[in-house]
Structure formats: C-alpha cells, structure tokens
Design a protein around this motif. Structure first.
Motif, PDB file in Angstrom:
ATOM      1  N   TYR A 191       1.362   3.686  14.425  1.00 50.42           N
ATOM      2  CA  TYR A 191       2.336   3.234  15.105  1.00 50.42           C
ATOM      3  C   TYR A 191       2.552   1.683  15.020  1.00 50.42           C
ATOM      4  O   TYR A 191       1.939   1.219  16.182  1.00 50.42           O
ATOM      5  N   MET A 192       3.386   1.201  14.657  1.00 54.79           N
ATOM      6  CA  MET A 192       3.762   0.083  14.341  1.00 54.79           C
ATOM      7  C   MET A 192       4.995  -0.897  14.921  1.00 54.79           C
ATOM      8  O   MET A 192       5.922  -0.832  14.708  1.00 54.79           O
ATOM      9  N   ASP A 238       9.288   0.409  -5.799  1.00 59.09           N
ATOM     10  CA  ASP A 238       8.805  -0.333  -7.144  1.00 59.09           C
ATOM     11  C   ASP A 238       7.568  -1.060  -7.049  1.00 59.09           C
ATOM     12  O   ASP A 238       6.753  -1.085  -7.983  1.00 59.09           O
ATOM     13  N   TYR A 239       7.150  -1.331  -5.755  1.00 62.07           N
ATOM     14  CA  TYR A 239       5.975  -2.368  -5.746  1.00 62.07           C
ATOM     15  C   TYR A 239       4.743  -1.709  -4.746  1.00 62.07           C
ATOM     16  O   TYR A 239       3.699  -2.107  -4.992  1.00 62.07           O
ATOM     17  N   ALA A 240       5.035  -0.968  -3.788  1.00 62.84           N
ATOM     18  CA  ALA A 240       4.082  -0.114  -2.963  1.00 62.84           C
ATOM     19  C   ALA A 240       4.583   1.059  -2.494  1.00 62.84           C
ATOM     20  O   ALA A 240       5.557   1.703  -2.922  1.00 62.84           O
ATOM     21  N   GLY A 241       3.993   1.599  -1.318  1.00 60.03           N
ATOM     22  CA  GLY A 241       3.996   2.845  -0.927  1.00 60.03           C
ATOM     23  C   GLY A 241       4.360   2.913   0.465  1.00 60.03           C
ATOM     24  O   GLY A 241       4.055   4.039   1.186  1.00 60.03           O
ATOM     25  N   GLY A 242       4.970   1.681   1.313  1.00 62.61           N
ATOM     26  CA  GLY A 242       5.223   2.046   2.747  1.00 62.61           C
ATOM     27  C   GLY A 242       3.834   2.235   3.541  1.00 62.61           C
ATOM     28  O   GLY A 242       2.858   1.745   2.895  1.00 62.61           O
ATOM     29  N   LEU A 243       3.962   2.433   4.656  1.00 65.48           N
ATOM     30  CA  LEU A 243       2.939   2.504   5.830  1.00 65.48           C
ATOM     31  C   LEU A 243       1.990   3.516   5.205  1.00 65.48           C
ATOM     32  O   LEU A 243       0.594   3.623   5.597  1.00 65.48           O
ATOM     33  N   MET A 244       2.334   4.555   4.541  1.00 67.87           N
ATOM     34  CA  MET A 244       1.675   5.797   4.075  1.00 67.87           C
ATOM     35  C   MET A 244       0.363   5.137   2.956  1.00 67.87           C
ATOM     36  O   MET A 244      -0.894   5.632   3.354  1.00 67.87           O
ATOM     37  N   HIS A 302       3.082   8.301  10.807  1.00 73.62           N
ATOM     38  CA  HIS A 302       3.475   6.714  11.104  1.00 73.62           C
ATOM     39  C   HIS A 302       4.905   6.839  11.552  1.00 73.62           C
ATOM     40  O   HIS A 302       5.747   7.518  11.705  1.00 73.62           O
ATOM     41  N   ALA A 303       4.900   5.763  12.310  1.00 77.01           N
ATOM     42  CA  ALA A 303       6.389   5.322  12.955  1.00 77.01           C
ATOM     43  C   ALA A 303       6.493   3.820  13.125  1.00 77.01           C
ATOM     44  O   ALA A 303       5.517   3.354  13.784  1.00 77.01           O
ATOM     45  N   THR A 314      -2.044   2.281  19.265  1.00 72.11           N
ATOM     46  CA  THR A 314      -1.217   2.054  18.101  1.00 72.11           C
ATOM     47  C   THR A 314      -1.558   2.552  16.701  1.00 72.11           C
ATOM     48  O   THR A 314      -0.737   2.660  15.998  1.00 72.11           O
ATOM     49  N   HIS A 315      -2.913   2.867  16.596  1.00 65.16           N
ATOM     50  CA  HIS A 315      -3.480   3.213  15.492  1.00 65.16           C
ATOM     51  C   HIS A 315      -4.753   3.960  15.522  1.00 65.16           C
ATOM     52  O   HIS A 315      -5.257   3.615  16.675  1.00 65.16           O
ATOM     53  N   GLY A 316      -5.354   4.755  14.717  1.00 67.00           N
ATOM     54  CA  GLY A 316      -6.626   5.306  14.862  1.00 67.00           C
ATOM     55  C   GLY A 316      -6.650   6.795  14.126  1.00 67.00           C
ATOM     56  O   GLY A 316      -6.007   7.113  13.338  1.00 67.00           O
TER      57      GLY A 316
END
Length: 432
Positions: A191-192, A238-244, A302-303, A314-316
């Motif tokens: 969670y960012m 094109d360059y990456a896959g987001g937060l996933m 993720h959000a 926030t993450h874990g």
C-alpha cells in the motif's frame, strides 16, 4: 523470438526443480581477496547508483566504468564519484563498457526491459553481474537469463536485498519451525501512500544529452514523453509491470520462501485504475491477485495513494496459520497468536542494512568462487519474477489461468501470448 521452445521448456524445468548451483563452473574467473575488484555500472540514476555506492563500501572494490543514456546523470555521478577518489571511464553504449577486459563485474540498474539483454551480454563477455529486480519483463526473459548464467558459470546476484537481512531470515525460520500450525493463507501487500497521480503530459523532445533511441532499446518505438522516462517508466507495460513486479518481487519472494513453494496451480486477478482513472499511468493502481498452491492460497494486494494496509502496515507478508499469524515487513516481525493456541512473539526490529550485506555477499562469492553462497542467485530471482508476471498476465486476460508446470506455460492460449515481451528496433531476445 529466437529462443527455441525446447530451450524455453528445459530452462523452465530447471527452475521448477530448484536445482542447486554448482560451487564452481567453467569460466568463473575467481578474484582473490587480496586483488582489486573492478566494477562497471550500467544505468546509474536510481537503484543502480544505490547499488554502486553500496558495493564501493566493500574493501578492494574499484569503479572503473559507468554508462548511462543521460549525460546530466553521468556528469552528476562523475562529481559524486570523484569525492570517493573514483575516476571511471564513461561509456555511452553498454556494449563498449563490456569490452573493457579490466572490468570483473557489472551492476545493471537500467529499466526492466533492458535487464535480459544486458545481463546475457555481460556474462557472455565474462563479467559477473549484480542485476536489479525484477530480472525480466516477461517469463521468457527470465528463462533466458537463467540459461545465460548457467552457460557462463558467472556469479549473478539479483537485487532482492532482503534475502541478506537477519530479521527476514529469522522470521522464515520461525515459519519453517511449524509453530504456526498449518498455514492456509499467505497475504502479501504493498500500500503505497506516497504514490500520487502521474499527470498527463504531451509528447516532446528528449532533453539535451539524452540518447533516447538507446533508452528505448528493444521497447516499441514511441515519441519521447517525460512520464515514461526515469522513475515513472515502471508504470508503463512497455518497460515494466507496475507495483505487481516492482514491489511484488521483494515480498512474494518471502512468501514463496516461507512456504517452500515454486509455481501456483492457478492465478486470477482483478483490479484497475480505480484511484487515478485519468492519470498517465497504464498499470493498475489497485489490484487483488489470488494464487492457488497445493494446500494454501497466496493473496497479493496493492493500492496507490493509501498507507493503511493489512495489520496497520504499508507493506508486508502475513503467514496465517491455525495457531497464529506471523507478520513481517522491512521494519521487523511479530507473531499474533490465536487465542489459547500459542504464545505471542513480540515485535523484533530490523538491525542491519540489507543492501550493504547483499553487495558484500556478491563480492565475497566472486572472491571465493562458491556460487552456492549467493543470497539471491538468478534462479531465485527468476522464480519470483515469473510468479509476479503470472499475476499481471491473469490481470490482462481477465481470466483464472492455469499453469502447466510440465510444459512451462499456461493452459490458456490467450495467457500464453504474454509469455514473451515484444522486441523491436532490430533487437532480438538473446539466444543462449
């Protein structure tokens, strides 16, 4: 795609088997502890620069080459390195840097879509490699990168530095102890709250001193847009896959490690641009992905724009067992018991610097020649990157997709269309 199907499936099978790395392979080129270790860095704006700074803390390491497509970044780093008494040669083309026979190892800190080509070229040139995560921008690239390392016998460390941290490994040891009872669910989340909308901007001219064609490399040719450059590249397919893939590879890695798991039987995902519907990003700002393994499920969430994740973090990663739940993040870990079934384990804080430990581990392995000592070898990086890519593929297809481990592909033809990343502008997927 020049990589043969037979080779693709063979590499996938090796990944599934989790074969141990041999301690010494042909062409390793061990560097004695008393010798200087000369490194070069390709992509030095973000994590590449952090990695280089970290490895230079190790005794005997010297930077003799840097490469970046942005002259303003080069100029800044030259000044920064001069303060550390480092005077590297500057390269505008990474292939010229790899021709320098005095360079023993390279750091690859470029955008994700470049990792496969540069890593394969680096080990073919006789270099050891520290490559940033996620290792590839497709499942096919992950398999090629494993094959390239195994053919070369070089040390390849993936920048999943949490593998070097004590508290992460202590937490996993507790999971493996069985004290949690049967673990039926593993929650993994990012969670960012710091992430804001990416404002829409018009296409324009690349900044002075930027080799935009070199930055694009194998990605589809498009007009320059500042949103797709430097840090924000990770929000464009094109360059990456987001937060996933960006955060997922760090956290899902520990879920798989804790559960001693490889690949799921099925994956389904749902989400979209729910928070910032009209911003410039392509990847989903909200995503829920369910991975089905034998005996347990793994849930990824993720959000963006939100900090209040599960368990107030926030993450874990949370291992939910019959007796209690172990909650782990970068700050530490604890165990929350089920009433009357086990004792609580109070929060234990992180006490070390994972990145510094990780780069030192890389150097130590180069000097010892024992690949089994790598904290995150390319095989480990590929396993988690493939799992993260599966989540994105399930999202793109809008289906529950099933993985055929024997064939190294999905049972769904629409999903299999996403196994490979498109290569453009004359570039081709490396043939190993």
């Amino acid at each position: 795609m020049t990589h043969s199907r037979r080779q693709f499936l063979s590499t996938a099978s090796m990944l599934m088997a989790g074969a141990a790395l041999p301690s010494a392979l042909h062409g390793f080129h061990r560097v004695a502890a008393a010798d200087k270790l000369n490194v070069g860095a390709i992509g030095i704006n973000g994590m590449g620069w952090s990695d280089l700074n970290s490895i230079l803390k190790v005794s005997g390491v010297n930077c003799i080459g840097i490469c970046d497509v942005d002259k303003s970044v080069i100029d800044k780093r030259l000044g920064d390195l001069a303060k550390q008494n480092q005077k590297p040669t500057v390269y505008s083309d990474y292939r010229k840097l790899l021709e320098n026979k005095d360079i023993d190892a390279v750091i690859i800190g470029t955008p994700d879509h470049w990792h496969c080509l540069q890593m394969a070229d680096a080990v073919a040139a006789g270099k050891h490699v520290y490559v940033e995560k996620p290792i590839g921008n497709s499942i096919a690239e992950c398999n090629v990168m494993v094959a390239a390392q195994e053919k070369s016998g070089k040390a390849v460390q993936v920048g999943q530095w949490q593998r070097s941290q004590k508290h992460f490994n202590d937490a996993i040891a507790f999971v493996h102890s069985g004290k949690l009872g049967q673990v039926r669910l593993v929650k993994v989340w990012a969670y960012m709250g710091w992430m804001k909308p990416v404002p829409v901007q018009p296409d324009g001219t690349p900044p002075a001193g930027v080799d935009y064609a070199q930055w694009l490399g194998p990605a589809e040719k498009r007009p320059f847009n500042p949103n797709r450059f430097h840090f924000n590249f990770r929000w464009f397919w094109d360059y990456a896959g987001g937060l996933m893939t960006d955060w997922g590879v760090h956290l899902i890695d520990y879920a798989l490690y804790g559960m001693k798991a490889k690949y799921p039987k099925s994956v389904m995902a749902s989400g979209g641009k729910f928070a910032y519907r009209d911003d410039a990003a392509e990847t989903p700002d909200t995503l829920t992905t369910v991975y089905e393994f034998d005996g347990f499920n793994m849930l990824w969430e993720h959000a963006t724009g939100i900090d209040n994740g599960p368990y107030g973090r926030t993450h874990g990663i949370a291992f939910v067992g019959n007796n209690g739940t172990l909650v782990l993040d970068r700050g530490g870990w604890e165990v929350i018991p089920e009433k009357g079934k086990m004792e609580a384990v109070p929060y234990t804080k992180s006490v070390d610097n994972g990145l510094d430990l990780h780069t030192k581990n890389f150097v130590d392995v180069i000097r010892s020649g024992n690949l089994n000592d790598l904290k995150t070898p390319i095989q480990t990086g590929a396993l988690v990157a493939v799992n993260a890519q599966m989540g994105n593929i399930a999202y793109k297809t809008g289906k529950k997709v099933y993985w055929d481990g024997q064939k190294g592909q999905f049972t769904d033809k629409d999903a299999n269309k996403y196994l490979s990343a498109g290569y453009h502008n004359g570039y081709k997927l490396p043939k190993v």
